[in-house]
Design a protein around this motif. Structure first.
Motif, PDB file in Angstrom:
ATOM      1  N   SER A  64      45.069  34.182  45.312  1.00  0.00           N
ATOM      2  CA  SER A  64      45.575  35.475  44.785  1.00  0.00           C
ATOM      3  C   SER A  64      44.652  36.482  44.368  1.00  0.00           C
ATOM      4  N   ILE A  65      43.837  36.829  45.509  1.00  0.00           N
ATOM      5  CA  ILE A  65      42.575  37.676  45.170  1.00  0.00           C
ATOM      6  C   ILE A  65      43.167  39.148  44.873  1.00  0.00           C
ATOM      7  N   LEU A  66      44.072  39.477  45.818  1.00  0.00           N
ATOM      8  CA  LEU A  66      44.599  40.863  45.898  1.00  0.00           C
ATOM      9  C   LEU A  66      45.326  40.988  44.670  1.00  0.00           C
ATOM     10  N   ASN A  67      46.108  40.067  44.191  1.00  0.00           N
ATOM     11  CA  ASN A  67      46.886  40.186  43.080  1.00  0.00           C
ATOM     12  C   ASN A  67      46.159  40.637  41.838  1.00  0.00           C
ATOM     13  N   TYR A  68      44.857  39.690  41.885  1.00  0.00           N
ATOM     14  CA  TYR A  68      43.813  39.745  40.849  1.00  0.00           C
ATOM     15  C   TYR A  68      43.336  41.266  40.931  1.00  0.00           C
ATOM     16  N   VAL A  69      43.121  41.695  41.822  1.00  0.00           N
ATOM     17  CA  VAL A  69      42.391  43.246  41.990  1.00  0.00           C
ATOM     18  C   VAL A  69      43.576  44.404  41.588  1.00  0.00           C
ATOM     19  N   SER A  70      44.728  43.906  41.781  1.00  0.00           N
ATOM     20  CA  SER A  70      45.847  44.885  41.397  1.00  0.00           C
ATOM     21  C   SER A  70      46.367  44.814  39.948  1.00  0.00           C
ATOM     22  N   GLU A  71      45.986  43.830  39.391  1.00  0.00           N
ATOM     23  CA  GLU A  71      46.205  43.686  37.894  1.00  0.00           C
ATOM     24  C   GLU A  71      45.200  44.492  37.241  1.00  0.00           C
ATOM     25  N   CYS A  72      43.981  44.449  37.642  1.00  0.00           N
ATOM     26  CA  CYS A  72      42.838  45.133  37.032  1.00  0.00           C
ATOM     27  C   CYS A  72      42.002  46.350  37.843  1.00  0.00           C
ATOM     28  N   PRO A  73      42.678  47.028  38.650  1.00  0.00           N
ATOM     29  CA  PRO A  73      41.884  47.886  39.490  1.00  0.00           C
ATOM     30  C   PRO A  73      40.997  48.980  38.583  1.00  0.00           C
ATOM     31  N   ASP A  74      41.304  49.096  37.425  1.00  0.00           N
ATOM     32  CA  ASP A  74      40.307  50.207  36.822  1.00  0.00           C
ATOM     33  C   ASP A  74      38.959  49.418  36.554  1.00  0.00           C
ATOM     34  N   VAL A  75      38.689  48.147  36.510  1.00  0.00           N
ATOM     35  CA  VAL A  75      37.332  47.317  36.537  1.00  0.00           C
ATOM     36  C   VAL A  75      36.809  47.467  37.861  1.00  0.00           C
ATOM     37  N   ASP A 122      29.885  47.845  45.956  1.00  0.00           N
ATOM     38  CA  ASP A 122      30.565  46.980  46.877  1.00  0.00           C
ATOM     39  C   ASP A 122      29.889  45.583  46.568  1.00  0.00           C
ATOM     40  N   PHE A 123      28.688  45.396  46.106  1.00  0.00           N
ATOM     41  CA  PHE A 123      27.977  44.140  46.009  1.00  0.00           C
ATOM     42  C   PHE A 123      28.742  43.420  44.537  1.00  0.00           C
ATOM     43  N   GLU A 124      28.790  44.422  43.748  1.00  0.00           N
ATOM     44  CA  GLU A 124      29.454  43.888  42.482  1.00  0.00           C
ATOM     45  C   GLU A 124      30.881  43.486  42.413  1.00  0.00           C
ATOM     46  N   MET A 125      31.967  44.351  43.665  1.00  0.00           N
ATOM     47  CA  MET A 125      32.873  44.056  43.936  1.00  0.00           C
ATOM     48  C   MET A 125      33.008  42.529  44.454  1.00  0.00           C
ATOM     49  N   VAL A 126      32.309  42.062  45.317  1.00  0.00           N
ATOM     50  CA  VAL A 126      32.202  40.640  46.055  1.00  0.00           C
ATOM     51  C   VAL A 126      31.754  39.849  45.035  1.00  0.00           C
ATOM     52  N   GLU A 127      30.881  39.742  43.992  1.00  0.00           N
ATOM     53  CA  GLU A 127      30.470  39.074  43.167  1.00  0.00           C
ATOM     54  C   GLU A 127      31.453  38.818  41.856  1.00  0.00           C
ATOM     55  N   GLU A 128      32.279  39.790  41.807  1.00  0.00           N
ATOM     56  CA  GLU A 128      33.558  39.755  40.805  1.00  0.00           C
ATOM     57  C   GLU A 128      34.594  38.785  41.635  1.00  0.00           C
ATOM     58  N   VAL A 129      34.974  38.975  42.761  1.00  0.00           N
ATOM     59  CA  VAL A 129      35.620  38.066  43.585  1.00  0.00           C
ATOM     60  C   VAL A 129      35.217  36.524  43.588  1.00  0.00           C
ATOM     61  N   ASP A 130      33.816  36.596  43.929  1.00  0.00           N
ATOM     62  CA  ASP A 130      33.113  35.044  43.916  1.00  0.00           C
ATOM     63  C   ASP A 130      33.527  34.307  42.505  1.00  0.00           C
ATOM     64  N   GLY A 131      33.339  35.366  41.562  1.00  0.00           N
ATOM     65  CA  GLY A 131      33.445  34.860  40.088  1.00  0.00           C
ATOM     66  C   GLY A 131      34.909  34.348  39.717  1.00  0.00           C
ATOM     67  N   TYR A 132      35.630  35.154  40.275  1.00  0.00           N
ATOM     68  CA  TYR A 132      37.218  34.888  40.154  1.00  0.00           C
ATOM     69  C   TYR A 132      37.501  33.544  40.797  1.00  0.00           C
ATOM     70  N   ILE A 133      37.268  33.528  42.159  1.00  0.00           N
ATOM     71  CA  ILE A 133      37.497  32.375  42.897  1.00  0.00           C
ATOM     72  C   ILE A 133      36.958  30.927  42.311  1.00  0.00           C
ATOM     73  N   SER A 134      35.693  31.302  41.748  1.00  0.00           N
ATOM     74  CA  SER A 134      34.903  29.940  41.322  1.00  0.00           C
ATOM     75  C   SER A 134      35.580  29.351  39.974  1.00  0.00           C
ATOM     76  N   GLN A 135      36.646  30.194  39.381  1.00  0.00           N
ATOM     77  CA  GLN A 135      37.163  29.608  38.424  1.00  0.00           C
ATOM     78  C   GLN A 135      38.170  28.576  38.692  1.00  0.00           C
ATOM     79  N   PHE A 136      38.749  28.418  39.879  1.00  0.00           N
ATOM     80  CA  PHE A 136      39.695  27.414  40.442  1.00  0.00           C
ATOM     81  C   PHE A 136      38.918  26.050  40.658  1.00  0.00           C
TER      82      PHE A 136
END
Length: 70
Positions: A39-50, A56-70
């Motif tokens: 649910s990556i896009l849901n995560y993004v939609s919940e905190c778009p201001d972040v 672009d690099f930071e966005m990729v790192e944020e998604v990787d960090g999010y995924i690594s929580q699972f």
């Protein structure tokens, strides 16, 4: 104002998708499979201001960090 925020959120979701696909050498279809699982896009939609101020690099790192929580 709400319409502008929605448009911005959709655009950020698009950017995250594009940047992540490029950085991880994925097709859009492969990204969408990841999205189904995490649910990556849901995560993004919940905190778009972040994501709004990230590179672009930071966005990729944020998604990787999010995924690594699972």
């Amino acid at each position: 104002m709400l319409e502008r925020r929605l448009d911005n959120t959709i655009f950020i979701m698009y950017l995250v998708t594009q940047y992540y696909c490029k950085a991880r050498n994925l097709t859009t279809e492969q990204f969408l499979e990841l999205d189904k699982k995490y649910s990556i896009l849901n995560y993004v939609s919940e905190c778009p201001d972040v994501f709004d101020s990230m590179t672009d690099f930071e966005m990729v790192e944020e998604v990787d960090g999010y995924i690594s929580q699972f």
